[in-house]
Every structure is written in structure tokens, then in C-alpha cells.
Write a protein that holds these residues in place. Structure first.
Motif, PDB file in Angstrom:
ATOM      1  N   MET A  22     -26.893  21.793 -17.502  1.00 52.91           N
ATOM      2  CA  MET A  22     -26.055  21.549 -16.318  1.00 52.91           C
ATOM      3  C   MET A  22     -26.825  20.679 -15.325  1.00 52.91           C
ATOM      4  N   GLU A  23     -26.193  19.635 -14.871  1.00 53.82           N
ATOM      5  CA  GLU A  23     -26.862  18.753 -13.927  1.00 53.82           C
ATOM      6  C   GLU A  23     -26.153  18.764 -12.587  1.00 53.82           C
ATOM      7  N   PHE A  24     -26.949  18.560 -11.549  1.00 53.54           N
ATOM      8  CA  PHE A  24     -26.389  18.530 -10.207  1.00 53.54           C
ATOM      9  C   PHE A  24     -26.618  17.158  -9.589  1.00 53.54           C
ATOM     10  N   LYS A  25     -25.605  16.619  -9.003  1.00 49.54           N
ATOM     11  CA  LYS A  25     -25.755  15.372  -8.285  1.00 49.54           C
ATOM     12  C   LYS A  25     -26.395  15.658  -6.926  1.00 49.54           C
ATOM     13  N   ASP A  26     -26.838  14.588  -6.276  1.00 48.58           N
ATOM     14  CA  ASP A  26     -27.360  14.742  -4.928  1.00 48.58           C
ATOM     15  C   ASP A  26     -26.201  14.978  -3.969  1.00 48.58           C
ATOM     16  N   ILE A  27     -26.119  16.198  -3.486  1.00 49.72           N
ATOM     17  CA  ILE A  27     -25.055  16.559  -2.558  1.00 49.72           C
ATOM     18  C   ILE A  27     -25.684  17.219  -1.344  1.00 49.72           C
ATOM     19  N   GLY A  67     -26.648  19.688   1.333  1.00 53.98           N
ATOM     20  CA  GLY A  67     -26.479  21.124   1.460  1.00 53.98           C
ATOM     21  C   GLY A  67     -26.494  21.875   0.147  1.00 53.98           C
ATOM     22  N   VAL A  68     -26.691  21.161  -0.969  1.00 52.29           N
ATOM     23  CA  VAL A  68     -26.698  21.801  -2.280  1.00 52.29           C
ATOM     24  C   VAL A  68     -28.032  21.546  -2.966  1.00 52.29           C
ATOM     25  N   CYS A  69     -28.676  22.618  -3.473  1.00 57.59           N
ATOM     26  CA  CYS A  69     -29.958  22.488  -4.157  1.00 57.59           C
ATOM     27  C   CYS A  69     -29.814  21.601  -5.385  1.00 57.59           C
ATOM     28  N   PRO A  70     -30.648  20.529  -5.503  1.00 58.81           N
ATOM     29  CA  PRO A  70     -30.567  19.656  -6.674  1.00 58.81           C
ATOM     30  C   PRO A  70     -31.164  20.292  -7.920  1.00 58.81           C
ATOM     31  N   VAL A  71     -31.849  21.433  -7.756  1.00 66.12           N
ATOM     32  CA  VAL A  71     -32.464  22.110  -8.894  1.00 66.12           C
ATOM     33  C   VAL A  71     -31.502  23.125  -9.509  1.00 66.12           C
ATOM     34  N   CYS A  72     -30.921  23.985  -8.662  1.00 65.34           N
ATOM     35  CA  CYS A  72     -30.097  25.071  -9.193  1.00 65.34           C
ATOM     36  C   CYS A  72     -28.673  25.072  -8.650  1.00 65.34           C
ATOM     37  N   GLY A  73     -28.400  24.234  -7.670  1.00 60.59           N
ATOM     38  CA  GLY A  73     -27.057  24.194  -7.115  1.00 60.59           C
ATOM     39  C   GLY A  73     -26.802  25.222  -6.025  1.00 60.59           C
ATOM     40  N   GLY A  74     -27.862  25.942  -5.634  1.00 60.45           N
ATOM     41  CA  GLY A  74     -27.729  26.963  -4.604  1.00 60.45           C
ATOM     42  C   GLY A  74     -27.642  26.365  -3.209  1.00 60.45           C
ATOM     43  N   PRO A  75     -27.365  27.216  -2.229  1.00 68.35           N
ATOM     44  CA  PRO A  75     -27.250  26.747  -0.848  1.00 68.35           C
ATOM     45  C   PRO A  75     -28.626  26.465  -0.235  1.00 68.35           C
ATOM     46  N   LEU A  76     -28.701  25.445   0.615  1.00 72.61           N
ATOM     47  CA  LEU A  76     -29.962  25.063   1.241  1.00 72.61           C
ATOM     48  C   LEU A  76     -30.076  25.623   2.649  1.00 72.61           C
ATOM     49  N   ILE A  77     -31.311  26.031   2.990  1.00 77.27           N
ATOM     50  CA  ILE A  77     -31.620  26.458   4.350  1.00 77.27           C
ATOM     51  C   ILE A  77     -32.435  25.342   4.987  1.00 77.27           C
ATOM     52  N   TYR A  78     -31.989  24.841   6.125  1.00 77.67           N
ATOM     53  CA  TYR A  78     -32.676  23.716   6.745  1.00 77.67           C
ATOM     54  C   TYR A  78     -33.804  24.171   7.659  1.00 77.67           C
ATOM     55  N   ASP A  89     -38.725  14.308  -2.471  1.00 75.63           N
ATOM     56  CA  ASP A  89     -39.823  15.275  -2.454  1.00 75.63           C
ATOM     57  C   ASP A  89     -39.359  16.668  -2.849  1.00 75.63           C
ATOM     58  N   VAL A  90     -38.570  16.743  -3.901  1.00 76.07           N
ATOM     59  CA  VAL A  90     -38.068  18.032  -4.369  1.00 76.07           C
ATOM     60  C   VAL A  90     -39.174  18.763  -5.129  1.00 76.07           C
ATOM     61  N   ARG A  91     -39.384  20.032  -4.780  1.00 76.19           N
ATOM     62  CA  ARG A  91     -40.390  20.845  -5.467  1.00 76.19           C
ATOM     63  C   ARG A  91     -39.786  22.184  -5.844  1.00 76.19           C
ATOM     64  N   LEU A  92     -40.252  22.718  -6.966  1.00 78.05           N
ATOM     65  CA  LEU A  92     -39.803  24.030  -7.377  1.00 78.05           C
ATOM     66  C   LEU A  92     -40.405  25.083  -6.468  1.00 78.05           C
ATOM     67  N   GLY A  93     -39.949  26.328  -6.612  1.00 80.63           N
ATOM     68  CA  GLY A  93     -40.428  27.401  -5.759  1.00 80.63           C
ATOM     69  C   GLY A  93     -41.921  27.624  -5.848  1.00 80.63           C
ATOM     70  N   ASP A  94     -42.541  27.264  -6.989  1.00 77.27           N
ATOM     71  CA  ASP A  94     -43.989  27.428  -7.126  1.00 77.27           C
ATOM     72  C   ASP A  94     -44.752  26.174  -6.726  1.00 77.27           C
ATOM     73  N   PRO A 105     -38.132  12.464  -9.927  1.00 80.35           N
ATOM     74  CA  PRO A 105     -36.864  11.862  -9.501  1.00 80.35           C
ATOM     75  C   PRO A 105     -36.039  11.473 -10.709  1.00 80.35           C
ATOM     76  N   ARG A 106     -34.759  11.610 -10.574  1.00 80.64           N
ATOM     77  CA  ARG A 106     -33.869  11.271 -11.681  1.00 80.64           C
ATOM     78  C   ARG A 106     -33.722   9.754 -11.801  1.00 80.64           C
TER      79      ARG A 106
END
Ligand SMILES: [Zn+2]
Length: 69
Positions: free
Chosen positions: A1-6, A8-19, A55-60, A66-67
């Protein structure tokens, strides 16, 4: 499953973002975020309107390559 750059939406998992606290006072057109679901971090870049995730990074802390567009 892929997520576009949207906004407010996490590009990794599609979850909600906290600013970050600089969301309101950001002057350079980018806003730091943390994913509420997977803990990924990054920043949204705005050029008048939402442009992309950078500058997307995983939780660790591992960077997400970049795609190819
Ligand atoms: Zn996520």
C-alpha cells in the motif's frame, strides 16, 4: 500500500500527523510533524500551498528514502 504526499497524513503509514510547536510561527514554509500512529517524523513544505513531505524518518530515527516521481 502506498501513500501519496497529502497534508496532514503520514507518508509512512497513513496515520494522522501531530504538528510541532513551530507550526504557527513557521517562517520558512515548512512545518515539523510527528505521526500519531507510527511515531515517524518529518516536515511539510509549503510553497503557497502544500508541496511535499521532506526529511521523513521512522519512529526509530531511520530516514525514509524520497520516492522517485
Ligand atoms: Zn505513521
Amino acid at each position: 500500500m502506498e501513500f501519496k504526499d497529502i497534508a496532514g497524513v503520514c507518508p509512512v503509514c497513513g496515520g494522522p500527523l501531530i504538528y510541532g510547536e513551530n507550526a504557527v510561527s513557521s517562517k520558512n514554509g515548512s512545518v515539523d510533524w510527528t505521526c500519531q500512529d507510527c511515531g515517524a517524523t518529518g516536515k511539510e513544505v509549503y510553497r503557497e500551498v502544500f508541496d511535499s513531505h521532506q526529511d521523513v524518518r521512522l519512529g526509530d530515527g531511520r530516514p525514509v528514502p524520497p520516492r522517485e516521481t
